[in-house]
Design a protein around this motif. Sequence first.
Motif, PDB file in Angstrom:
ATOM      1  N   ILE A 299       0.861  -1.110  -0.226  1.00  0.00           N
ATOM      2  CA  ILE A 299      -0.214  -0.032   0.212  1.00  0.00           C
ATOM      3  C   ILE A 299       0.899   1.153   0.215  1.00  0.00           C
ATOM      4  CG2 ILE A 299      -1.784   1.500   1.024  1.00  0.00           C
ATOM      5  CD1 ILE A 299      -3.233  -1.187   2.612  1.00  0.00           C
ATOM      6  N   VAL A 300       1.969   1.511   0.920  1.00  0.00           N
ATOM      7  CA  VAL A 300       2.698   2.095   0.985  1.00  0.00           C
ATOM      8  C   VAL A 300       3.849   3.071  -0.025  1.00  0.00           C
ATOM      9  CG1 VAL A 300       4.259   4.272   2.242  1.00  0.00           C
ATOM     10  CG2 VAL A 300       1.795   2.319   3.794  1.00  0.00           C
ATOM     11  N   LEU A 301       4.900   1.487  -0.213  1.00  0.00           N
ATOM     12  CA  LEU A 301       5.456   2.044  -1.026  1.00  0.00           C
ATOM     13  C   LEU A 301       5.350   1.803  -1.788  1.00  0.00           C
ATOM     14  CD1 LEU A 301       8.599   1.758  -1.370  1.00  0.00           C
ATOM     15  CD2 LEU A 301       8.424  -0.447  -1.476  1.00  0.00           C
ATOM     16  N   GLN A 302       3.825   1.068  -2.692  1.00  0.00           N
ATOM     17  CA  GLN A 302       3.857   1.071  -4.362  1.00  0.00           C
ATOM     18  C   GLN A 302       3.696   2.344  -4.162  1.00  0.00           C
ATOM     19  OE1 GLN A 302      -0.182  -0.760  -5.337  1.00  0.00           O
ATOM     20  NE2 GLN A 302       0.865  -2.107  -6.212  1.00  0.00           N
ATOM     21  N   GLU A 303       2.407   3.373  -3.133  1.00  0.00           N
ATOM     22  CA  GLU A 303       2.065   4.434  -3.474  1.00  0.00           C
ATOM     23  C   GLU A 303       3.374   5.413  -3.992  1.00  0.00           C
ATOM     24  OE1 GLU A 303      -0.349   7.720  -4.930  1.00  0.00           O
ATOM     25  OE2 GLU A 303      -0.735   5.637  -4.371  1.00  0.00           O
ATOM     26  N   ALA A 304       4.398   4.902  -3.601  1.00  0.00           N
ATOM     27  CA  ALA A 304       5.402   5.931  -3.222  1.00  0.00           C
ATOM     28  C   ALA A 304       6.041   6.165  -4.580  1.00  0.00           C
ATOM     29  CB  ALA A 304       6.188   6.381  -2.396  1.00  0.00           C
ATOM     30  N   TYR A 305       6.506   4.522  -5.448  1.00  0.00           N
ATOM     31  CA  TYR A 305       7.213   4.106  -6.009  1.00  0.00           C
ATOM     32  C   TYR A 305       6.255   4.884  -7.167  1.00  0.00           C
ATOM     33  CZ  TYR A 305      11.081   1.849  -3.856  1.00  0.00           C
ATOM     34  OH  TYR A 305      12.355   1.251  -3.558  1.00  0.00           O
ATOM     35  N   SER A 306       4.369   4.478  -7.448  1.00  0.00           N
ATOM     36  CA  SER A 306       4.048   5.255  -8.153  1.00  0.00           C
ATOM     37  C   SER A 306       4.313   6.415  -8.583  1.00  0.00           C
ATOM     38  CB  SER A 306       3.181   4.639  -8.530  1.00  0.00           C
ATOM     39  OG  SER A 306       2.344   5.696  -7.526  1.00  0.00           O
ATOM     40  N   ARG A 307       4.266   7.334  -7.809  1.00  0.00           N
ATOM     41  CA  ARG A 307       5.128   8.963  -7.991  1.00  0.00           C
ATOM     42  C   ARG A 307       5.961   8.885  -8.687  1.00  0.00           C
ATOM     43  NH1 ARG A 307       1.703  11.753  -3.319  1.00  0.00           N
ATOM     44  NH2 ARG A 307      -0.334  10.557  -2.812  1.00  0.00           N
ATOM     45  N   PHE A 308       7.202   8.552  -8.993  1.00  0.00           N
ATOM     46  CA  PHE A 308       8.332   8.482  -9.609  1.00  0.00           C
ATOM     47  C   PHE A 308       8.025   7.783 -10.975  1.00  0.00           C
ATOM     48  CE2 PHE A 308      10.540   8.347  -5.044  1.00  0.00           C
ATOM     49  CZ  PHE A 308      11.870   9.260  -5.464  1.00  0.00           C
ATOM     50  N   GLY A 309       7.387   6.523 -10.932  1.00  0.00           N
ATOM     51  CA  GLY A 309       7.410   6.148 -12.028  1.00  0.00           C
ATOM     52  C   GLY A 309       7.312   4.318 -11.984  1.00  0.00           C
ATOM     53  N   ILE A 310       7.150   4.103 -10.738  1.00  0.00           N
ATOM     54  CA  ILE A 310       7.829   2.839 -10.724  1.00  0.00           C
ATOM     55  C   ILE A 310       6.877   2.285 -10.583  1.00  0.00           C
ATOM     56  CG2 ILE A 310       9.407   0.766  -9.604  1.00  0.00           C
ATOM     57  CD1 ILE A 310      11.136   3.042  -9.487  1.00  0.00           C
ATOM     58  N   SER A 311       6.380   0.669 -11.322  1.00  0.00           N
ATOM     59  CA  SER A 311       5.597  -0.029 -11.128  1.00  0.00           C
ATOM     60  C   SER A 311       5.146  -1.382 -10.791  1.00  0.00           C
ATOM     61  CB  SER A 311       4.557  -0.146 -12.238  1.00  0.00           C
ATOM     62  OG  SER A 311       3.997   1.833 -12.829  1.00  0.00           O
ATOM     63  N   PHE A 312       5.029  -1.992 -10.050  1.00  0.00           N
ATOM     64  CA  PHE A 312       4.656  -2.892  -9.760  1.00  0.00           C
ATOM     65  C   PHE A 312       3.803  -3.244  -8.723  1.00  0.00           C
ATOM     66  CE2 PHE A 312       5.604  -1.623  -5.218  1.00  0.00           C
ATOM     67  CZ  PHE A 312       5.188  -2.275  -4.748  1.00  0.00           C
ATOM     68  N   SER A 313       3.085  -5.207  -9.296  1.00  0.00           N
ATOM     69  CA  SER A 313       2.003  -5.320  -8.027  1.00  0.00           C
ATOM     70  C   SER A 313       1.838  -6.425  -7.285  1.00  0.00           C
ATOM     71  CB  SER A 313       1.100  -6.243  -9.737  1.00  0.00           C
ATOM     72  OG  SER A 313       1.040  -6.649  -9.754  1.00  0.00           O
ATOM     73  N   LEU A 314       1.324  -7.019  -6.259  1.00  0.00           N
ATOM     74  CA  LEU A 314       1.652  -7.758  -5.342  1.00  0.00           C
ATOM     75  C   LEU A 314       1.045  -8.723  -4.525  1.00  0.00           C
ATOM     76  CD1 LEU A 314       4.648  -6.901  -2.387  1.00  0.00           C
ATOM     77  CD2 LEU A 314       2.350  -7.893  -1.581  1.00  0.00           C
ATOM     78  N   ASP A 315       0.577  -9.872  -4.505  1.00  0.00           N
ATOM     79  CA  ASP A 315      -0.520 -10.203  -4.491  1.00  0.00           C
ATOM     80  C   ASP A 315      -0.336 -11.699  -3.479  1.00  0.00           C
ATOM     81  OD1 ASP A 315      -3.286 -11.509  -5.070  1.00  0.00           O
ATOM     82  OD2 ASP A 315      -1.838 -13.359  -5.690  1.00  0.00           O
ATOM     83  N   VAL A 316      -0.744 -11.338  -1.979  1.00  0.00           N
ATOM     84  CA  VAL A 316      -0.648 -12.419  -0.949  1.00  0.00           C
ATOM     85  C   VAL A 316      -1.867 -13.259  -1.239  1.00  0.00           C
ATOM     86  CG1 VAL A 316       0.074 -12.046   1.680  1.00  0.00           C
ATOM     87  CG2 VAL A 316      -0.027 -10.256   0.512  1.00  0.00           C
ATOM     88  N   GLU A 317      -0.777 -14.572  -1.353  1.00  0.00           N
ATOM     89  CA  GLU A 317      -1.003 -15.807  -1.607  1.00  0.00           C
ATOM     90  C   GLU A 317      -1.657 -16.263   0.217  1.00  0.00           C
ATOM     91  OE1 GLU A 317      -0.365 -18.663  -4.153  1.00  0.00           O
ATOM     92  OE2 GLU A 317       0.134 -17.974  -5.509  1.00  0.00           O
ATOM     93  N   ARG A 318      -1.056 -16.399   0.857  1.00  0.00           N
ATOM     94  CA  ARG A 318      -0.887 -16.806   2.026  1.00  0.00           C
ATOM     95  C   ARG A 318       0.001 -15.946   3.594  1.00  0.00           C
ATOM     96  NH1 ARG A 318       0.696 -22.835   2.037  1.00  0.00           N
ATOM     97  NH2 ARG A 318       2.325 -21.915   2.480  1.00  0.00           N
ATOM     98  N   ARG A 319      -0.195 -15.543   4.578  1.00  0.00           N
ATOM     99  CA  ARG A 319       0.157 -14.960   5.242  1.00  0.00           C
ATOM    100  C   ARG A 319       1.966 -15.200   5.440  1.00  0.00           C
ATOM    101  NH1 ARG A 319      -0.485  -9.058   5.929  1.00  0.00           N
ATOM    102  NH2 ARG A 319      -2.442  -9.224   3.946  1.00  0.00           N
ATOM    103  N   GLY A 320       2.754 -15.080   6.447  1.00  0.00           N
ATOM    104  CA  GLY A 320       3.360 -15.940   7.430  1.00  0.00           C
ATOM    105  C   GLY A 320       4.177 -14.930   8.045  1.00  0.00           C
ATOM    106  N   TYR A 321       3.940 -15.763   9.524  1.00  0.00           N
ATOM    107  CA  TYR A 321       3.760 -14.904  10.582  1.00  0.00           C
ATOM    108  C   TYR A 321       5.503 -15.826  11.274  1.00  0.00           C
ATOM    109  CZ  TYR A 321       0.128 -12.263  10.105  1.00  0.00           C
ATOM    110  OH  TYR A 321      -1.409 -12.027   9.791  1.00  0.00           O
ATOM    111  N   TYR A 322       6.317 -15.505  12.392  1.00  0.00           N
ATOM    112  CA  TYR A 322       7.101 -16.095  13.128  1.00  0.00           C
ATOM    113  C   TYR A 322       6.543 -17.069  13.797  1.00  0.00           C
ATOM    114  CZ  TYR A 322      11.485 -16.674  16.042  1.00  0.00           C
ATOM    115  OH  TYR A 322      12.457 -17.265  16.380  1.00  0.00           O
ATOM    116  N   PRO A 323       7.202 -18.445  13.630  1.00  0.00           N
ATOM    117  CA  PRO A 323       8.331 -18.820  13.446  1.00  0.00           C
ATOM    118  C   PRO A 323       8.469 -19.375  11.894  1.00  0.00           C
ATOM    119  CG  PRO A 323       7.933 -20.319  14.835  1.00  0.00           C
ATOM    120  CD  PRO A 323       6.720 -18.842  14.956  1.00  0.00           C
TER     121      PRO A 323
END
Length: 341
Positions: free
Chosen positions: A136-160
């Motif tokens: 959400i945050v980094l994607q928006e910031a990078y898009s202002r520079f002109g850098i595009s990426f998408s990210l999809d979470v299939e499964r969360r991963g917590y420690y350990p």
Amino acid sequence: MDFFEIDGSYGEGGGQILRSAISLSCITQKPIQINNIRAKRKTPGLSAQHLTSIRILAKICNAEVHGLEIGSTCIKFVPGLIQDQKIIENVGTAGSISLISQVLIPVVSLSRKNLELKIIGGTDVSWSPTIDYTKIVLQEAYSRFGISFSLDVERRGYYPKGNGIVNLNVLPTKKLSTISFTKRETREADIHCTYSKIPSNIIETEVKKISKNLEKANFVTQLKIRNEDAFDKGASILISSKDAKSIIGIDGLLNVKNFKFSDISKSFIECNLGIDSHLADMIVIPAALVDGISVFRVNSITKHLETNLYVTSKITGCKYGIGRIDGGFEIRVEGASGSRI
């Protein structure tokens, strides 16, 4: 062969200097040698997470790497031709997918290439941005520079156990632009919370506490709470806002011993300039490689930001300045676009 040498113990002396130096080696095509890797950490040298980042970058740019092993305190990295790639990687631990993504995204996009990556590891772990912060945050910031990426979470991963699954798709930059992030004007705040194997009433109570604190400070909040299954119990939360002059995100993890979130609302309320302190060091690389001057304001200067500015200027030749303003600091970065391949 002449190597551009970097002292990995400079500044915060952790993984940030390693990530930035290797990324810039790929982008500028300069062979690099990094000594004293993570010298200021309790366990010096490369960890599994760092190995994964460097291994993927080596595949992307057909690099020759020496010293790539757990615990290594010195590596040599010789970048080759960067290519489009489809890759599957497993960190093997709960190592941060977010930190690995930070390394890959600017390298691939600024080199005008494509990357399709499926990666297994930690999505929401300590000492790292949450995956929602990246999405959400980094994607928006990078898009202002002109850098595009998408990210999809299939499964969360917590420690350990980790074992989170994320699909990352990076697109070529068409035109890189300067940015200006100076002061937050919006009074709207989004709260994103995901959890696994924890009673929903506990999560809802904690999120509503944070929301009420924001509302007392005259923010209008929008809540998004999702139960997303993972191998371990855990939860993460992100407060974010964006407008024409600012992008701000403050995140945190649930303490699974007492089922409490720390009060991140206070940090969000006080973060009233252009960007949050964590985002500041993440945008240094694109700011250093664009033709023109980028300006951003932060409430505080972190060791990560100081380190990134220093290393990036050494490798790219960009110029930067830091000045005090009311309530914080203004950073100006004059890019060296000619150092980019």
